[in-house]
Design an enzyme around this catalytic site. Structure first.
Site, mmCIF file in Angstrom:
data_model
loop_
_atom_site.group_PDB
_atom_site.id
_atom_site.type_symbol
_atom_site.label_atom_id
_atom_site.label_comp_id
_atom_site.label_asym_id
_atom_site.label_seq_id
_atom_site.Cartn_x
_atom_site.Cartn_y
_atom_site.Cartn_z
ATOM 1 C CE LYS A 38 -24.982 7.485 109.877
ATOM 2 N NZ LYS A 38 -24.178 6.353 109.349
ATOM 3 N N GLY B 179 -15.763 9.326 114.946
ATOM 4 C CA GLY B 179 -15.408 8.831 113.617
ATOM 5 C C GLY B 179 -14.138 9.496 113.141
ATOM 6 C CB SER B 180 -12.592 9.601 109.829
ATOM 7 O OG SER B 180 -13.641 10.183 109.080
ATOM 8 C CB THR B 181 -9.664 13.764 111.507
ATOM 9 O OG1 THR B 181 -9.269 13.242 112.789
ATOM 10 C CG2 THR B 181 -9.321 15.232 111.433
ATOM 11 C CB CYS C 298 -10.004 6.028 118.242
ATOM 12 S SG CYS C 298 -10.636 5.694 119.892
ATOM 13 C CD GLU D 129 -7.468 6.766 112.896
ATOM 14 O OE1 GLU D 129 -8.222 7.438 112.166
ATOM 15 O OE2 GLU D 129 -7.731 6.489 114.078
ATOM 16 C CD GLU E 295 -15.876 12.472 121.808
ATOM 17 O OE1 GLU E 295 -14.752 12.513 122.333
ATOM 18 O OE2 GLU E 295 -16.846 13.119 122.229
#
Ligand code: NAD
Length: 496
Positions: free
Chosen positions: A190, A243-245, A301, A400, A266
């Site tokens: 995806k 992707g994002s946290t 990242c 971030e 990750e």
């Protein structure tokens, strides 16, 4: 050979862009027929209507992926056979390097030179590396009593779904599909709704290479629709995410609400890059610090977004840093001389500008950049930006930004530097610059980060694992350790 911007423009004219999903070896529209427009951040040009897949398509893809797995058409092949097929896949990606680089650049804005020199070769390399490794891995025999044989084996998990971001669309995907496919799993990719085009294109190349239909599927679409459906699916065995946290946390909830699928994350970063007064080469450190925040428009990242500089070298260091940043000015992403391209979309641009405004409001001193630029191009470009006088408690040092905005923080002692470096929710990467071997090792040991670079920033290749501590995630891409994510460990006891 495409050497100039107009060569690339010409190449674009002959490009036929596929926007459909790839399921069971065929391109298909979304079952609902829905599409979304893919617009280039480089200059606002329309690229394609892309299938907006949802839960129904996720079901269809999981079903064929499961059937392919159960049939054994891929997972029971000899590892050496899967290796040969994957190497053909890597070769086909390289054979389509220009086409894929052009798609990557137009889709997410990175400089064409980077797409050509880094993204596409690194993707092929990741596939080749995992392929080469798979027929050199052995299982174990346990230390059993004389009348027992204990086998410790690894087997593929089954259906692996991967949800990936837009900053390195193909590379991030390949770090997951290469080991997962090499290990014998079926795979559903995806891609980000902001950068789906190369993922869609390589699905055809996978089939051409000989990866059986149903083994490699691509579902373009939004996170809250098809991404969520995959994460909640009862028949997905492994979910691999970059992707994002914030989304990473949500995925753990979805796994708990569904089938306890293995979830490998990750996630984000806010990495410290620490320059001590005894750094071996201050100019090299300044150049690396500029690259660490400006490369890929800061949409990295591991961006070295917190630069910690020892007070006694502030004065010589800052001019070196400003000079180094001059080499990182934005330009049209299709111009081969450009080193900083467009940020991925209008929303990302606004987010970066919002953080720059917050930095100013909270009292940090803007010493470079700070503005949108090249607006006349119709694209989204922002100047690489440096704030001096940042305290680590400020929003720009804690959150971030995912853009080229650097926070410069001054420290006095190694203890203070370590405390600041670790004072973050994240723990993805860190840099340390010193010529003192003992200090480098001690500091590296103290850093709570998955990757540490000494007297360089952002080094490494496929041989070492890559991933984070703390809220930067739990998974490790790359290296032999990546295979652990896509295989189940089995103990078989045979009574002799
Ligand atoms: P994002 O979390 O917004 O999106 C990532 C992916 O998740 C996309 O494909 C998106 O469609 C999907 N998604 C969003 N909501 C979802 C939901 N509810 N359910 C399922 N899927 C969902 O991140 P992004 O903006 O695409 O990428 C930037 C982030 O990625 C940054 O935080 C960056 O640090 C991180 N990143 C981490 C690494 C790493 O290796 N640790 C590498 C690259 C990027």
């Amino acid at each position: 050979m495409t050497n100039t911007r107009s060569d690339w423009e010409q190449r674009f004219q002959s490009l036929s862009i596929e926007g459909r999903a790839f399921i069971d070896g065929q391109y298909r529209p979304a079952l609902s027929g829905a599409t979304f427009e893919c617009i280039s951040p480089v200059d606002g040009r329309f690229l394609a209507n892309v299938a907006s897949t949802d839960e129904a398509d996720a079901h269809a893809a999981v079903l064929v992926a499961r059937q392919a797995f159960e049939s054994g058409v891929w997972c029971t092949l000899a590892p050496a056979e899967r290796k040969r097929t994957l190497i053909r896949f890597a070769d086909l990606i390289l054979a389509h390097q220009e086409e894929l680089a052009l798609l990557e650049t137009l889709d997410m804005g990175k400089p064409i030179s980077d797409a050509m020199a880094i993204d596409i070769p690194a993707t092929a390399n990741a596939i080749r590396w995992s392929a080469e490794a798979i027929d050199k891995r052995y299982d174990e025999v346990a230390a059993t009593p004389h009348d027992q044989l204990g086998l410790v084996t690894r087997e593929p998990c089954g259906v692996v779904a991967a949800i990936v971001p837009w900053n390195f669309p193909l590379i991030m995907a390949s770090w997951k599909f290469a080991p997962a496919l090499a290990a014998g799993n079926s795979f559903i990719l995806k891609p980000s709704e902001k950068s789906p085009l190369t993922a869609i294109r390589i699905a055809q190349l996978a089939l051409e290479a000989g990866i059986p239909k149903g083994v490699f599927n691509v579902l373009p679409g939004y996170g809250h629709t098809v991404g969520k459906a995959l994460a909640l699916h009862m028949d997905v065995d492994v979910l691999a995410f970059t992707g994002s946290t914030a989304v990473a946390k949500q995925l753990l909830i979805y796994a708990g609400q569904s089938n306890l699928k293995r979830v490998w994350l990750e996630a984000g970063g806010k990495s410290p890059n620490v320059v001590f007064a005894d750094a071996p080469d201050l100019r090299a450190a300044a150049q690396a610090a500029a690259s660490a925040i400006a490369f890929n428009q800061g949409e990295v990242c591991t961006a070295g977004s917190r630069l910690l500089v020892e007070r006694s070298i502030r004065h010589p260091f800052i001019p070196l840093l400003l000079e180094a940043l001059q080499a990182w000015q934005p330009g049209h992403a299709l111009d081969p001389a450009t080193r900083v391209g467009a940020v991925v979309d209008q929303r990302q641009l606004e987010n970066i500008l919002r953080y720059i405004a917050i930095g100013r409001e909270q009292g940090a001193e803007l010493i470079a950049g700070g503005n949108r630029t090249l607006e006349e191009s119709g694209g989204q470009y922002v100047e690489p930006t440096i704030f001096d006088g940042v305290s680590n408690a400020m929003t720009i040092a804690q959150e971030e930004i995912f853009g080229p905005v650097l926070s410069l923080i001054t420290f006095d002692t190694a203890e203070q530097a370590l405390q600041i470096a670790n004072d973050s929710l994240f723990g993805l990467a860190a840099g340390v610059w010193t010529r003192d071997l003992s200090k480098a090792h001690t500091f590296a040991r103290g850093l709570r980060a998955g990757s540490v670079w000494v007297n360089q920033y952002d080094g490494g290749d496929m041989t070492a694992p890559f991933g984070g501590f703390k809220q930067s995630g739990n998974g490790r891409d790359k290296s032999l350790h990546a295979f652990d994510k896509y295989t189940e460990l089995k103990a078989t006891w045979i009574k002799l």
